[in-house]
Design a protein around this motif. Structure first.
Motif, mmCIF file in Angstrom:
data_model
loop_
_atom_site.group_PDB
_atom_site.id
_atom_site.type_symbol
_atom_site.label_atom_id
_atom_site.label_comp_id
_atom_site.label_asym_id
_atom_site.label_seq_id
_atom_site.Cartn_x
_atom_site.Cartn_y
_atom_site.Cartn_z
ATOM 1 N N LEU A 144 33.797 54.458 61.383
ATOM 2 C CA LEU A 144 33.235 53.106 61.522
ATOM 3 C C LEU A 144 32.347 52.758 60.336
ATOM 4 N N HIS A 145 31.557 53.727 59.892
ATOM 5 C CA HIS A 145 30.696 53.485 58.728
ATOM 6 C C HIS A 145 31.539 53.202 57.479
ATOM 7 N N GLN A 146 32.618 53.961 57.306
ATOM 8 C CA GLN A 146 33.479 53.726 56.150
ATOM 9 C C GLN A 146 34.098 52.339 56.215
ATOM 10 N N LYS A 147 34.538 51.948 57.407
ATOM 11 C CA LYS A 147 35.128 50.615 57.557
ATOM 12 C C LYS A 147 34.100 49.531 57.261
ATOM 13 N N MET A 148 32.904 49.716 57.809
ATOM 14 C CA MET A 148 31.850 48.720 57.576
ATOM 15 C C MET A 148 31.486 48.641 56.093
ATOM 16 N N ASP A 149 31.375 49.795 55.429
ATOM 17 C CA ASP A 149 31.072 49.800 54.000
ATOM 18 C C ASP A 149 32.167 49.091 53.217
ATOM 19 N N LEU A 150 33.408 49.366 53.586
ATOM 20 C CA LEU A 150 34.524 48.723 52.914
ATOM 21 C C LEU A 150 34.503 47.219 53.159
ATOM 22 N N LEU A 151 34.279 46.834 54.420
ATOM 23 C CA LEU A 151 34.202 45.409 54.749
ATOM 24 C C LEU A 151 33.109 44.710 53.950
ATOM 25 N N LEU A 152 31.933 45.282 53.959
ATOM 26 C CA LEU A 152 30.816 44.664 53.248
ATOM 27 C C LEU A 152 31.073 44.611 51.749
ATOM 28 N N GLY A 153 31.574 45.698 51.197
ATOM 29 C CA GLY A 153 31.860 45.721 49.764
ATOM 30 C C GLY A 153 32.900 44.686 49.384
ATOM 31 N N GLU A 154 33.975 44.614 50.175
ATOM 32 C CA GLU A 154 35.030 43.638 49.884
ATOM 33 C C GLU A 154 34.530 42.212 50.074
ATOM 34 N N GLN A 155 33.724 41.985 51.099
ATOM 35 C CA GLN A 155 33.200 40.632 51.313
ATOM 36 C C GLN A 155 32.279 40.215 50.174
ATOM 37 N N ILE A 156 31.431 41.113 49.750
ATOM 38 C CA ILE A 156 30.529 40.783 48.641
ATOM 39 C C ILE A 156 31.339 40.516 47.374
ATOM 40 N N LYS A 157 32.341 41.354 47.119
ATOM 41 C CA LYS A 157 33.193 41.170 45.944
ATOM 42 C C LYS A 157 33.923 39.830 46.031
ATOM 43 N N THR A 158 34.489 39.535 47.213
ATOM 44 C CA THR A 158 35.212 38.271 47.399
ATOM 45 C C THR A 158 34.278 37.080 47.226
ATOM 46 N N LEU A 159 33.083 37.169 47.817
ATOM 47 C CA LEU A 159 32.127 36.067 47.673
ATOM 48 C C LEU A 159 31.745 35.854 46.216
ATOM 49 N N TYR A 160 31.528 36.927 45.485
ATOM 50 C CA TYR A 160 31.166 36.816 44.080
ATOM 51 C C TYR A 160 32.306 36.180 43.286
ATOM 52 N N GLU A 161 33.539 36.664 43.536
ATOM 53 C CA GLU A 161 34.687 36.096 42.827
ATOM 54 C C GLU A 161 34.867 34.629 43.163
ATOM 55 N N MET A 162 34.683 34.280 44.433
ATOM 56 C CA MET A 162 34.797 32.872 44.846
ATOM 57 C C MET A 162 33.725 32.026 44.157
ATOM 58 N N GLN A 163 32.521 32.557 44.045
ATOM 59 C CA GLN A 163 31.458 31.814 43.368
ATOM 60 C C GLN A 163 31.786 31.605 41.898
ATOM 61 N N VAL A 164 32.333 32.645 41.261
ATOM 62 C CA VAL A 164 32.709 32.518 39.852
ATOM 63 C C VAL A 164 33.794 31.450 39.705
ATOM 64 N N LYS A 165 34.793 31.487 40.593
ATOM 65 C CA LYS A 165 35.867 30.494 40.538
ATOM 66 C C LYS A 165 35.333 29.094 40.816
ATOM 67 N N GLN A 166 34.448 28.978 41.799
ATOM 68 C CA GLN A 166 33.860 27.673 42.100
ATOM 69 C C GLN A 166 33.034 27.168 40.916
ATOM 70 N N PHE A 167 32.283 28.076 40.316
ATOM 71 C CA PHE A 167 31.476 27.681 39.154
ATOM 72 C C PHE A 167 32.380 27.215 38.013
ATOM 73 N N THR A 168 33.490 27.921 37.795
ATOM 74 C CA THR A 168 34.451 27.525 36.756
ATOM 75 C C THR A 168 35.058 26.173 37.088
ATOM 76 N N MET A 169 35.419 25.975 38.349
ATOM 77 C CA MET A 169 35.990 24.688 38.756
ATOM 78 C C MET A 169 34.968 23.567 38.595
ATOM 79 N N LEU A 170 33.715 23.834 38.940
ATOM 80 C CA LEU A 170 32.668 22.813 38.763
ATOM 81 C C LEU A 170 32.483 22.478 37.286
ATOM 82 N N GLU A 171 32.528 23.481 36.435
ATOM 83 C CA GLU A 171 32.410 23.216 34.997
ATOM 84 C C GLU A 171 33.578 22.372 34.498
ATOM 85 N N ASP A 172 34.810 22.673 35.019
ATOM 86 C CA ASP A 172 35.980 21.868 34.642
ATOM 87 C C ASP A 172 35.812 20.425 35.115
ATOM 88 N N ILE A 173 35.352 20.260 36.336
ATOM 89 C CA ILE A 173 35.135 18.898 36.879
ATOM 90 C C ILE A 173 34.075 18.174 36.069
#
Length: 187
Positions: A144-173
């Motif tokens: 369970l700890h491994q799953k939670m660590d993986l979930l949290l790590g992937e969510q943080i990574k996904t959120l960061y990537e989404m923010q970078v993409k959103q920031f890039t899209m905002l700059e394009d706009i």
């Protein structure tokens, strides 16, 4: 560009799900060994002597034995005290009764010790089963700890990537808006 981003997100999600499946499979394999040991413990081979010692120890440690033994001794003493000299078979100081009691104690002690040794083996096996159950729970918690660590790590990574993409899209706009406002304003 949007298709490329969507394909990348789907690829990342597939990779993430593969990691989760691997954790689950590893956990199942670790638990299978423990469950197999718990469900199929080694069969205990008991000899006739061990069965007999268990029965004697069980009877010798019961109230039924204590009461019947007390009644037998009381009858023995009363019979030998009340009877005339010709009919008594163990006169006072009851030497025959003392001899029989000593023989019973001498035989009963090792039999009870054999039974206690067998009980100790059973207790050891029970404690090993308890250990295996605790180990199974620990493996589950670790998984369970491994799953939670993986979930949290992937969510943080996904959120960061989404923010970078959103920031890039905002700059394009912003760049497109700046370009339109430069064209629209004649000054």
């Amino acid at each position: 560009m949007d298709t490329k981003i969507i394909n990348q997100v789907l690829s990342d999600e597939d990779e993430y799900l593969l990691k989760l499946h691997k954790i689950v499979q590893d956990t199942i394999q670790e638990e299978d060994l423990i469950i197999n040991n718990l469900l199929h413990p080694p069969q205990e081979v008991i000899s006739q002597g061990q069965k007999l010692s268990d029965k004697v120890a069980r009877f010798g440690g019961s109230w039924k034995f204590i009461i019947s033994f007390g009644i037998t001794i009381a009858i023995w003493i009363i019979f030998n005290v009340i009877m005339t000299k010709s009919k008594e078979f163990d006169p006072y100081p009851f030497i025959l009764m003392n001899l029989l009691l000593s023989c019973i104690a001498a035989l009963q002690a090792p039999i009870i010790m054999m039974s206690q040794n067998r009980q100790e083996v059973k207790d050891r096996m029970r404690s090993e089963n308890d250990y295996l159950i605790n180990l199974k729970a620990e493996i589950g918690i670790r998984s369970l700890h491994q799953k939670m660590d993986l979930l949290l790590g992937e969510q943080i990574k996904t959120l960061y990537e989404m923010q970078v993409k959103q920031f890039t899209m905002l700059e394009d706009i912003k760049a497109k808006l700046d370009a339109k406002t430069d064209i629209a304003s004649p000054y």
